[in-house]
Design a protein around this motif. Structure first.
Motif, PDB file in Angstrom:
ATOM      1  N   THR A  54      -8.349   5.819 -15.161  1.00  0.00           N
ATOM      2  CA  THR A  54      -7.970   5.054 -13.668  1.00  0.00           C
ATOM      3  C   THR A  54      -6.433   5.032 -13.610  1.00  0.00           C
ATOM      4  OG1 THR A  54     -10.130   3.918 -13.356  1.00  0.00           O
ATOM      5  CG2 THR A  54      -8.062   2.965 -12.121  1.00  0.00           C
ATOM      6  N   LEU A  55      -6.044   5.169 -12.312  1.00  0.00           N
ATOM      7  CA  LEU A  55      -4.360   5.320 -12.314  1.00  0.00           C
ATOM      8  C   LEU A  55      -4.208   3.751 -11.682  1.00  0.00           C
ATOM      9  CD1 LEU A  55      -1.843   6.893 -12.556  1.00  0.00           C
ATOM     10  CD2 LEU A  55      -2.257   7.649 -10.123  1.00  0.00           C
ATOM     11  N   ASP A  56      -3.546   2.912 -12.462  1.00  0.00           N
ATOM     12  CA  ASP A  56      -3.084   1.560 -11.675  1.00  0.00           C
ATOM     13  C   ASP A  56      -1.639   1.557 -11.468  1.00  0.00           C
ATOM     14  OD1 ASP A  56      -5.706   0.280 -12.285  1.00  0.00           O
ATOM     15  OD2 ASP A  56      -5.246   0.150 -14.468  1.00  0.00           O
ATOM     16  N   LEU A  57      -1.472   0.905 -10.282  1.00  0.00           N
ATOM     17  CA  LEU A  57      -0.012   1.202  -9.755  1.00  0.00           C
ATOM     18  C   LEU A  57       0.392   0.026  -8.862  1.00  0.00           C
ATOM     19  CD1 LEU A  57      -0.648   4.570  -8.163  1.00  0.00           C
ATOM     20  CD2 LEU A  57       0.627   4.212  -9.991  1.00  0.00           C
ATOM     21  N   ILE A  58       1.730  -0.280  -9.128  1.00  0.00           N
ATOM     22  CA  ILE A  58       2.245  -1.465  -8.054  1.00  0.00           C
ATOM     23  C   ILE A  58       3.172  -0.769  -7.313  1.00  0.00           C
ATOM     24  CG2 ILE A  58       3.655  -3.542  -8.570  1.00  0.00           C
ATOM     25  CD1 ILE A  58       2.683  -4.043 -11.147  1.00  0.00           C
ATOM     26  N   ALA A  59       3.383  -1.101  -5.876  1.00  0.00           N
ATOM     27  CA  ALA A  59       4.200  -0.803  -4.822  1.00  0.00           C
ATOM     28  C   ALA A  59       5.343  -1.662  -4.734  1.00  0.00           C
ATOM     29  CB  ALA A  59       3.342  -0.443  -3.565  1.00  0.00           C
ATOM     30  N   PRO A  60       6.401  -1.143  -4.144  1.00  0.00           N
ATOM     31  CA  PRO A  60       7.604  -1.999  -4.139  1.00  0.00           C
ATOM     32  C   PRO A  60       7.341  -3.203  -3.229  1.00  0.00           C
ATOM     33  CG  PRO A  60       8.207   0.294  -3.788  1.00  0.00           C
ATOM     34  CD  PRO A  60       6.606   0.252  -3.989  1.00  0.00           C
ATOM     35  N   SER A  61       6.481  -2.822  -2.161  1.00  0.00           N
ATOM     36  CA  SER A  61       6.097  -4.024  -1.095  1.00  0.00           C
ATOM     37  C   SER A  61       4.740  -4.104  -0.786  1.00  0.00           C
ATOM     38  CB  SER A  61       7.073  -3.857  -0.113  1.00  0.00           C
ATOM     39  OG  SER A  61       6.742  -2.510   0.679  1.00  0.00           O
ATOM     40  N   PRO A  62       4.198  -4.931   0.199  1.00  0.00           N
ATOM     41  CA  PRO A  62       2.773  -4.801   0.540  1.00  0.00           C
ATOM     42  C   PRO A  62       2.540  -3.693   1.606  1.00  0.00           C
ATOM     43  CG  PRO A  62       3.637  -7.256   0.388  1.00  0.00           C
ATOM     44  CD  PRO A  62       4.819  -6.410   0.147  1.00  0.00           C
ATOM     45  N   ALA A  63       3.543  -3.423   2.240  1.00  0.00           N
ATOM     46  CA  ALA A  63       3.722  -2.341   3.282  1.00  0.00           C
ATOM     47  C   ALA A  63       3.483  -1.095   2.627  1.00  0.00           C
ATOM     48  CB  ALA A  63       4.833  -2.544   4.132  1.00  0.00           C
ATOM     49  N   ASP A  64       4.203  -0.951   1.520  1.00  0.00           N
ATOM     50  CA  ASP A  64       3.955   0.383   0.856  1.00  0.00           C
ATOM     51  C   ASP A  64       2.668   0.388   0.199  1.00  0.00           C
ATOM     52  OD1 ASP A  64       6.719   1.454   1.067  1.00  0.00           O
ATOM     53  OD2 ASP A  64       7.653   0.000  -0.306  1.00  0.00           O
ATOM     54  N   ALA A  65       2.129  -0.542  -0.288  1.00  0.00           N
ATOM     55  CA  ALA A  65       0.844  -0.680  -0.785  1.00  0.00           C
ATOM     56  C   ALA A  65      -0.175  -0.085   0.309  1.00  0.00           C
ATOM     57  CB  ALA A  65       0.315  -1.897  -1.608  1.00  0.00           C
ATOM     58  N   GLN A  66       0.013  -0.589   1.670  1.00  0.00           N
ATOM     59  CA  GLN A  66      -0.813  -0.604   2.360  1.00  0.00           C
ATOM     60  C   GLN A  66      -0.903   1.081   2.756  1.00  0.00           C
ATOM     61  OE1 GLN A  66      -3.415  -2.172   4.191  1.00  0.00           O
ATOM     62  NE2 GLN A  66      -3.383  -4.128   2.932  1.00  0.00           N
ATOM     63  N   HIS A  67       0.227   1.351   2.970  1.00  0.00           N
ATOM     64  CA  HIS A  67       0.226   2.814   3.483  1.00  0.00           C
ATOM     65  C   HIS A  67      -0.443   3.695   2.164  1.00  0.00           C
ATOM     66  CE1 HIS A  67       3.312   2.731   6.822  1.00  0.00           C
ATOM     67  NE2 HIS A  67       4.090   2.324   5.957  1.00  0.00           N
ATOM     68  N   TRP A  68      -0.191   3.436   1.082  1.00  0.00           N
ATOM     69  CA  TRP A  68      -0.969   4.291   0.074  1.00  0.00           C
ATOM     70  C   TRP A  68      -2.436   4.251   0.103  1.00  0.00           C
ATOM     71  CZ3 TRP A  68       0.597   8.544  -2.814  1.00  0.00           C
ATOM     72  CH2 TRP A  68       1.924   8.489  -2.840  1.00  0.00           C
ATOM     73  N   VAL A  69      -2.864   2.961   0.253  1.00  0.00           N
ATOM     74  CA  VAL A  69      -4.188   2.688  -0.031  1.00  0.00           C
ATOM     75  C   VAL A  69      -5.011   3.299   1.498  1.00  0.00           C
ATOM     76  CG1 VAL A  69      -6.083   1.003   0.366  1.00  0.00           C
ATOM     77  CG2 VAL A  69      -4.387   0.757  -1.310  1.00  0.00           C
ATOM     78  N   GLN A  70      -4.445   3.058   2.576  1.00  0.00           N
ATOM     79  CA  GLN A  70      -4.893   3.330   4.012  1.00  0.00           C
ATOM     80  C   GLN A  70      -4.785   5.047   4.156  1.00  0.00           C
ATOM     81  OE1 GLN A  70      -3.557   0.785   7.257  1.00  0.00           O
ATOM     82  NE2 GLN A  70      -3.937  -1.035   6.144  1.00  0.00           N
ATOM     83  N   GLY A  71      -3.548   5.321   3.421  1.00  0.00           N
ATOM     84  CA  GLY A  71      -3.661   6.835   3.911  1.00  0.00           C
ATOM     85  C   GLY A  71      -4.535   7.608   2.942  1.00  0.00           C
ATOM     86  N   LEU A  72      -4.674   7.327   1.701  1.00  0.00           N
ATOM     87  CA  LEU A  72      -5.586   8.015   0.855  1.00  0.00           C
ATOM     88  C   LEU A  72      -6.910   7.997   1.349  1.00  0.00           C
ATOM     89  CD1 LEU A  72      -3.925   7.316  -2.558  1.00  0.00           C
ATOM     90  CD2 LEU A  72      -4.090   9.727  -1.451  1.00  0.00           C
TER      91      LEU A  72
END
Length: 649
Positions: free
Chosen positions: A191-209
């Motif tokens: 599993t690839l565990d990741l930390i984004a610079p901001s909550p907005a960036d994390a949302q982009h990755w989770v929702q986009g994927l």
């Protein structure tokens, strides 16, 4: 972008604005803003402002750009940039995600913190490629190949927000959940565990994927084929000029898993090179696409159904559904619903391959006559029907719960996994059959199976045992058969046993068959016609599979059988077999049919390519596509077998 740059899309990948601190050296550790203090002497820099040395090289690797000997002109850079954006936009539109902010963020890419342990957190650059199906990840490993830095959206099982994996739960508790997410893969990959610079960036990755996974899963088989071929085209176009030289054509065919004689490849190339420029572009690439995707076996089947006419009328389609497909509901209503569902509309929407090129629909798919309005089906609509769930070898009606679910629990076969080691009972005689009418039996792998191997569950099912537990983590033919059995009844995990296994007075014995209500012999005829887009088993780009197909019957001992096709050499893209098999099945209610595709190897064990196991009562007759699964039970995006099935008394 400076005109002196010798790469093309740095503006797309520009890192966040730096602080006054210089970039970190590759060996230095990056610690997130809210993380623990680093060891003494280490310099702490926020995730948002880090840009590791060597990233420039990786950016170029991301796009497959090699440093040319001469600098590109400004106009050339702008042209390639424009083409790249067009391709990304076209694929986004095909996914139904045009102008989607999450998709745009992923296409732009960004820095993420990769987490492996309490002491291992490294900043890496991640970016969605223009094909909208592949993720590029930066790597500092020496001698790592460009291909190893890519993973496909199709490999992703799910994307989880927050501390919802063991890794993030243990190693990232100091970081807010709204900046953490994990990519969980389908196979045994970590599993690839990741930390984004901001909550907005994390949302982009989770929702986009999540959006891409959802929309990709809803594509029909033909759309998946176009997207896959487009991806191979772009990969073969080494200099990104949207033209295809003969050498690039040869590389493209290898990407498609097909070895073509050079003289034949040159012949196709010349046929398509109308401009005589020794390269293919625009309409010429589309012509090549049409030649490549032409399926003569479909042409033949369609011609038989139409009487060699251009379209299928409603009456002709009804005849095909009755006589060939053996559809119980065959009639004008079903025929019209298939035309409405699969015949391309008057504007040709959804029919264009995802590559830059012509805008004239007639160049791609004929003159565009409104056949849907005239209640007719073209060959394109016919193929889309055969590739759909309606044309699948697995009965569409059995994809939902359709059996009586009000019986006693002992009257069902029940799906169950097992990860410990107890004893396997010998429970196959008719007296236990009678016991299993009113009582539950659970069977476990034997204690000597210390390697988590499995046994065949079929004999236990034949004895009426309800809960036959296997080690789900161990792939193989046993798990293939197990998963095939429980595809039935909407894959709900409960399958009603045949009446003779629910009768308290039953004398059924699978090892000593006698006459009884279970004895309903059938003659199964299977013609293995062709294969489509079989995956490579060896990632070497020059390796092409030599596929062969085995058709197996699993059931009572009398019915167990296996037949094999010849080997087709050097062709995983569109191999043809046209091989007929016949099987005698005495107890069809307990039989399963397994289609297995292997890469033949004369000097060692054959390599597994894909398989599909279908209960005989769920196997549809007629011309059907068998959709192949990987060794882990995941569906290959566009790998199929085209078969003709007939079942007679």
């Amino acid at each position: 972008m400076d005109s002196g740059r010798d790469f093309l899309t740095l503006h797309v990948l520009a890192p966040p604005k730096y602080s006054r601190s210089p970039p970190l050296l590759p060996s230095e550790e990056v610690v997130p803003p809210l993380g623990p203090r680093p060891p003494s002497g280490r310099r702490t820099v926020p995730v948002q402002v880090c840009w590791a040395a060597g990233a420039l090289r990786n950016v170029m690797q991301c796009f497959g750009i090699r440093r040319p000997s001469r600098r590109l002109s400004r106009s050339r850079e702008l042209y390639l940039q424009e083409q790249s954006l067009k391709v990304a936009a076209l694929n986004g539109q095909r996914l139904g995600l045009q102008d989607d902010k999450d998709l745009q963020a992923l296409l732009k890419g960004g820095q993420l913190l990769k987490v492996k342990s309490n002491s291992w957190r490294r900043e890496r650059f991640y970016k969605l490629q223009e094909d909208c199906k592949t993720i590029w990840q930066e790597s500092r490993k020496v001698m790592r190949t460009p291909e190893s830095q890519l993973f496909s959206i199709e490999d992703i099982q799910e994307v989880r927000m927050g501390h919802r994996t063991e890794g993030l739960e243990k190693f990232a508790r100091d970081v807010p959940e709204n900046r953490c997410f994990s990519i969980v893969f389908k196979d045994q990959r970590s599993t690839l565990d990741l930390i984004a610079p901001s909550p907005a960036d994390a949302q982009h990755w989770v929702q986009g994927l999540s959006k891409i996974i959802h929309h990709s899963g809803s594509m029909d088989q033909r759309q998946k084929l176009r997207h896959w071929i487009h991806s191979c085209l772009r990969k073969a176009d080494k200099n990104k000029d949207n033209k295809m030289s003969f050498k690039e054509l040869q590389n493209f065919l290898k990407e498609l898993n097909i070895q073509v004689d050079d003289s034949y490849a040159r012949k196709i190339f010349k046929e398509c090179d109308h401009s005589q420029t020794d390269s293919l572009e625009d309409e010429e690439i589309e012509t090549f696409y049409k030649i490549l995707t032409q399926r003569k076996e479909i042409d033949r089947t369609f011609a038989e159904a139409t009487g060699s006419k251009e379209t299928l009328s409603v009456d002709q389609l009804v005849t095909f559904l009755q006589h060939q497909q053996r559809e119980a509901a065959a009639g004008p209503a079903l025929a019209l619903s298939l035309i409405e569902r699969y015949e391309p509309n008057e504007t040709g929407e959804g029919l264009r391959p995802a590559v830059p090129g012509p805008t004239r629909r007639e160049d791609l798919w004929g003159d565009g006559s409104p056949t849907k309005a005239q209640r007719q089906m073209t060959k394109d609509g016919f193929l889309m029907y055969l590739l759909s769930a309606d044309g699948s070898a697995f009965d569409l009606a059995h994809r939902r719960v359709y059996q009586d679910m009000d019986q006693p629990l002992s009257h069902y076969l029940v799906s169950s996994s097992h990860n410990t080691y107890l004893l396997e009972d010998q429970l196959t005689g008719n007296s236990f059959v009678r016991h299993n009418v009113d009582h539950l039996s659970r069977i476990y792998p034997a204690g000597w199976r210390t390697d988590s191997s499995n046994y065949s569950p079929v004999e236990m099912w034949n004895g009426g045992c309800q809960i036959v537990a296997l080690n789900f983590q161990t792939p193989g033919s046993e798990m293939d058969v197990y998963q095939g059995r429980f595809l039935d009844n909407g894959a709900c995990g409960y399958v009603l046993k045949p009446a003779f296994l629910r009768d308290p007075n039953s004398t059924f014995n699978s090892r000593a068959l006698a006459q009884g209500p279970w004895w309903t012999p059938k003659r199964l005829n299977v013609r293995v016609i062709s294969g489509q887009q079989l995956p490579k088993v060896n990632k070497n780009k020059n390796s092409i599979v030599d596929p062969k197909v085995t058709v197996e019957i699993h059931g009572v001992s009398r019915d167990v059988a296996s037949r094999q096709t010849p080997v087709v050499t050097n062709n995983g893209f569109n191999p043809r077999w046209d091989t007929d098999f016949e099987f005698e099945v005495a107890v069809p209610e307990l039989a399963l049919v397994r289609f297995v595709v292997e890469d033949y190897d004369a000097s060692s064990k054959n390599d597994f390519i894909g398989q599909s196991t279908i209960p005989l009562k769920s196997l549809k007759e007629g011309y059907r596509h068998v959709h192949l699964l990987s060794k882990n039970g995941d569906q290959h995006p566009s790998a199929t077998l085209f078969v003709k099935v007939a079942l007679r008394d």
